[in-house]
Design an enzyme around this catalytic site. Structure first.
Site, mmCIF file in Angstrom:
data_model
loop_
_atom_site.group_PDB
_atom_site.id
_atom_site.type_symbol
_atom_site.label_atom_id
_atom_site.label_comp_id
_atom_site.label_asym_id
_atom_site.label_seq_id
_atom_site.Cartn_x
_atom_site.Cartn_y
_atom_site.Cartn_z
ATOM 1 N N SER A 265 17.172 -19.229 -101.812
ATOM 2 C CA SER A 265 17.490 -20.675 -101.551
ATOM 3 C C SER A 265 18.527 -21.257 -102.628
ATOM 4 O O SER A 265 18.388 -20.572 -103.846
ATOM 5 C CB SER A 265 15.472 -20.955 -101.515
ATOM 6 O OG SER A 265 15.255 -21.540 -103.298
ATOM 7 N N LYS A 266 18.745 -22.412 -102.686
ATOM 8 C CA LYS A 266 19.599 -23.103 -103.551
ATOM 9 C C LYS A 266 19.420 -23.393 -104.191
ATOM 10 O O LYS A 266 20.334 -23.361 -105.490
ATOM 11 C CB LYS A 266 20.080 -24.235 -102.334
ATOM 12 C CG LYS A 266 21.498 -25.129 -103.312
ATOM 13 C CD LYS A 266 21.955 -26.492 -102.760
ATOM 14 C CE LYS A 266 23.118 -26.766 -103.306
ATOM 15 N NZ LYS A 266 21.990 -27.072 -104.468
ATOM 16 N N ARG A 267 17.748 -23.422 -104.861
ATOM 17 C CA ARG A 267 17.219 -23.972 -106.300
ATOM 18 C C ARG A 267 17.839 -22.551 -106.638
ATOM 19 O O ARG A 267 17.614 -22.255 -108.509
ATOM 20 C CB ARG A 267 15.695 -23.184 -105.799
ATOM 21 C CG ARG A 267 15.241 -24.739 -105.525
ATOM 22 C CD ARG A 267 13.821 -25.429 -105.857
ATOM 23 N NE ARG A 267 13.130 -24.379 -105.048
ATOM 24 C CZ ARG A 267 12.979 -24.930 -103.685
ATOM 25 N NH1 ARG A 267 13.541 -25.449 -102.706
ATOM 26 N NH2 ARG A 267 12.306 -23.295 -102.497
ATOM 27 N N GLY A 269 20.251 -20.635 -107.105
ATOM 28 C CA GLY A 269 21.667 -21.112 -107.487
ATOM 29 C C GLY A 269 21.858 -22.101 -108.240
ATOM 30 O O GLY A 269 22.608 -21.456 -109.764
ATOM 31 N N ASP A 270 21.315 -22.910 -108.636
ATOM 32 C CA ASP A 270 20.834 -24.591 -109.107
ATOM 33 C C ASP A 270 20.237 -23.379 -110.448
ATOM 34 O O ASP A 270 20.428 -24.255 -111.195
ATOM 35 C CB ASP A 270 20.460 -25.229 -108.814
ATOM 36 C CG ASP A 270 21.016 -26.127 -107.744
ATOM 37 O OD1 ASP A 270 21.905 -25.522 -106.957
ATOM 38 O OD2 ASP A 270 20.460 -26.580 -106.928
#
Length: 511
Positions: A265-267, A269-270
């Site tokens: 999920s994008k999390r 990468g964050d």
């Protein structure tokens, strides 16, 4: 006689394109190009409640940056358009009616309240998966349970309804998947999916199958999350009598978190402070911009090379592939069944390989905007030389300023740990002596700098190896970097002498 290969990438415009979507598009593209087929972009926007402005354009721009191009599609037209499902709305109803007439679908008039009551009733009866199916449908309000005249009355009165697929009871459905082999599911595990909604739009299932049929799709390559829908799609092909032209299915493995624990999920990468999307995404609700790989200095070739090897292998130990090479060697039978870890650091490694093969002139052109943004104008030959010395130390072009700033600005601070470790004892005296020696040099080439450095060390009874890091610190502020004598030559005689004198002023009392 085999049909011409036609594949499609069919995303929904519900937000920015996930890396898994880019990989799906890539695998479709590779197969189409390898087999001389046609690659189509279709936008599946039947669920208007989830539509996100700008998402469609983002999908197209992302894939363009990646070098994934189409032969037909929503943005370019073609003989099987329109390619946006919301624009095909009028054609789906006839197929829903065809299924009703053949006894494969039915009208359902149940309200949301009645559906919720049904689910609660089943939960109280300890039913593991409460659903509208061949058992529960007989107690609901639909054209199978209601008298024919009551059904007609409701239709004539304009009562809201949906059209559901009539799932056969206790039958085995076989799906042949190129990657997974035969997948067998009993219809007792499947519910009567809605095919046509009360707003007059088809659901994904009906529109997907009808469009694939009308667009003559030969291979459906999509993510693993759609595997549970495949039995219904096979049943729809059979119900329409389209078995002869049913496409081959291939369900790609999930992209997993870097540690392999769960879906990416994008999390993720964050959490690592790294990009997630191919290009920058602007949130239409608040205008917030999320930078992508393009803006962070990654090369599209590296990104594609990385994605291609997530869940697929070429059968040998090669890792670096151009798009043309991928087209040549790609095959679905080498796609793995199991999920693939999305290793951000591995992506950096791929980008580093591509960066190192770029010419110094190309890299200089790429870093010029950042140099100007920092308020500097330098001769392009000088910038090229900086790139030559530094590119082995970069993973992405955006590493340029952070790692190379001292080539353009004299250091104003010095790496504390190196100061404490190296700037002591005889070092300040050596740097002072070396500064005087350098001041007298008429030619300032790397070999000459090295010779004078060693000669000065020997004269003072010191070992040059123990002095080199302190010298580097004085002229760059850093304890590590490229070849120090080449760096000195590039900085130039006057700049090096000035920097040594500044370091002595600031750090001299540490000796």
């Amino acid at each position: 006689m085999s049909r011409p290969v036609r594949v499609r990438f069919a995303p929904s415009p519900t937000g920015p394109l996930h890396p898994g979507g880019v990989r799906t598009a890539l695998f479709n593209y590779l197969l189409a190009k390898q087999l001389g087929g046609t690659f189509i972009l279709r936008i599946e926007d039947t669920d208007q409640t989830r539509f996100v402005p700008g998402a469609e354009e983002f999908i197209i721009h992302s894939l363009n940056w990646c070098g994934i191009t189409f032969d037909e599609g929503v943005h370019m037209g073609g003989p099987y358009g329109p390619y946006r499902q919301s624009e095909r709305k009028a054609m789906y109803r006839q197929y829903a009616d065809q299924l009703i007439a053949a006894g494969h679908a039915y009208y359902a008039f149940d309200t949301e309240t009645e559906l919720e009551e049904m689910r609660e009733r089943l939960k109280r009866a300890n039913v593991a998966s409460p659903q509208y199916n061949s058992i529960t449908r007989v107690n609901m309000k639909n054209s199978l349970s209601l008298p024919a005249d009551e059904t007609q009355r409701r239709l004539d009165a304009g009562d809201p309804y949906v059209i559901r697929f009539k799932m056969p009871r206790n039958e085995e459905v076989k799906v042949k998947d190129i990657i997974r082999g035969w997948v067998v599911v009993n219809t007792a595990q499947l519910d009567d999916k809605v095919l046509f909604k009360s707003d007059g739009m088809p659901t994904y299932h009906l529109a997907n199958v009808v469009d694939d049929y009308l667009m003559k799709i030969t291979h459906v390559i999509r993510g693993e999350e759609w595997l549970p829908s495949a039995p219904l799609h096979v049943l729809l092909y059979q119900s329409f009598g389209w078995e002869e032209v049913m496409p081959e299915f291939a369900h790609l493995p999930l992209l997993l978190k870097p540690d392999g624990d769960g879906k990416l999920s994008k999390r993720d990468g964050d959490r690592l402070g790294l990009p997630f999307y191919a290009i920058a995404w602007t949130n239409p609700e608040n205008g917030e911009v999320t930078a992508g790989y393009r803006e962070a200095g990654y090369f599209p070739e590296a990104y594609i090379n990385f994605l291609a090897l997530l869940g697929w292998n070429p059968g040998d130990n090669r890792e670096i592939f151009s798009m043309a090479e991928l087209i040549q060697v790609f095959s679905l039978d080498r796609v793995n069944k199991h999920g693939a870890r999305y290793d951000f650091q591995k992506l950096n490694w791929f980008n580093q390989q591509y960066l190192r093969h770029r010419s110094d002139a190309e890299l200089a052109k790429m870093v010029m905007p950042e140099l100007k943004a920092q308020g500097h104008e330098f001769n392009k030959n000088y910038v090229q030389e900086v790139c030559r010395l530094m590119k082995e130390r970069w993973s992405v072009v955006s590493d340029f300023w952070g790692s190379s700033q001292y080539f353009f600005e004299a250091p104003t601070a010095y790496e504390t740990e190196v100061v404490g470790k190296r700037w002591k004892d005889a070092v300040p005296g050596f740097i002072a002596e070396l500064t005087d020696v350098f001041e007298e040099m008429k030619s300032f080439k790397a070999a000459e700098i090295e010779a004078e450095f060693n000669k000065t060390a020997e004269k003072m009874g010191l070992k040059s190896g123990q002095l080199m890091q302190a010298y580097r610190l004085a002229i760059s502020g850093q304890g590590a970097g490229p070849a120090v004598y080449e760096m000195s030559e590039l900085l130039g005689h006057d700049e090096v002498v000035n920097r040594l004198r500044t370091a002595l002023k600031i750090l001299g009392n540490h000796g």
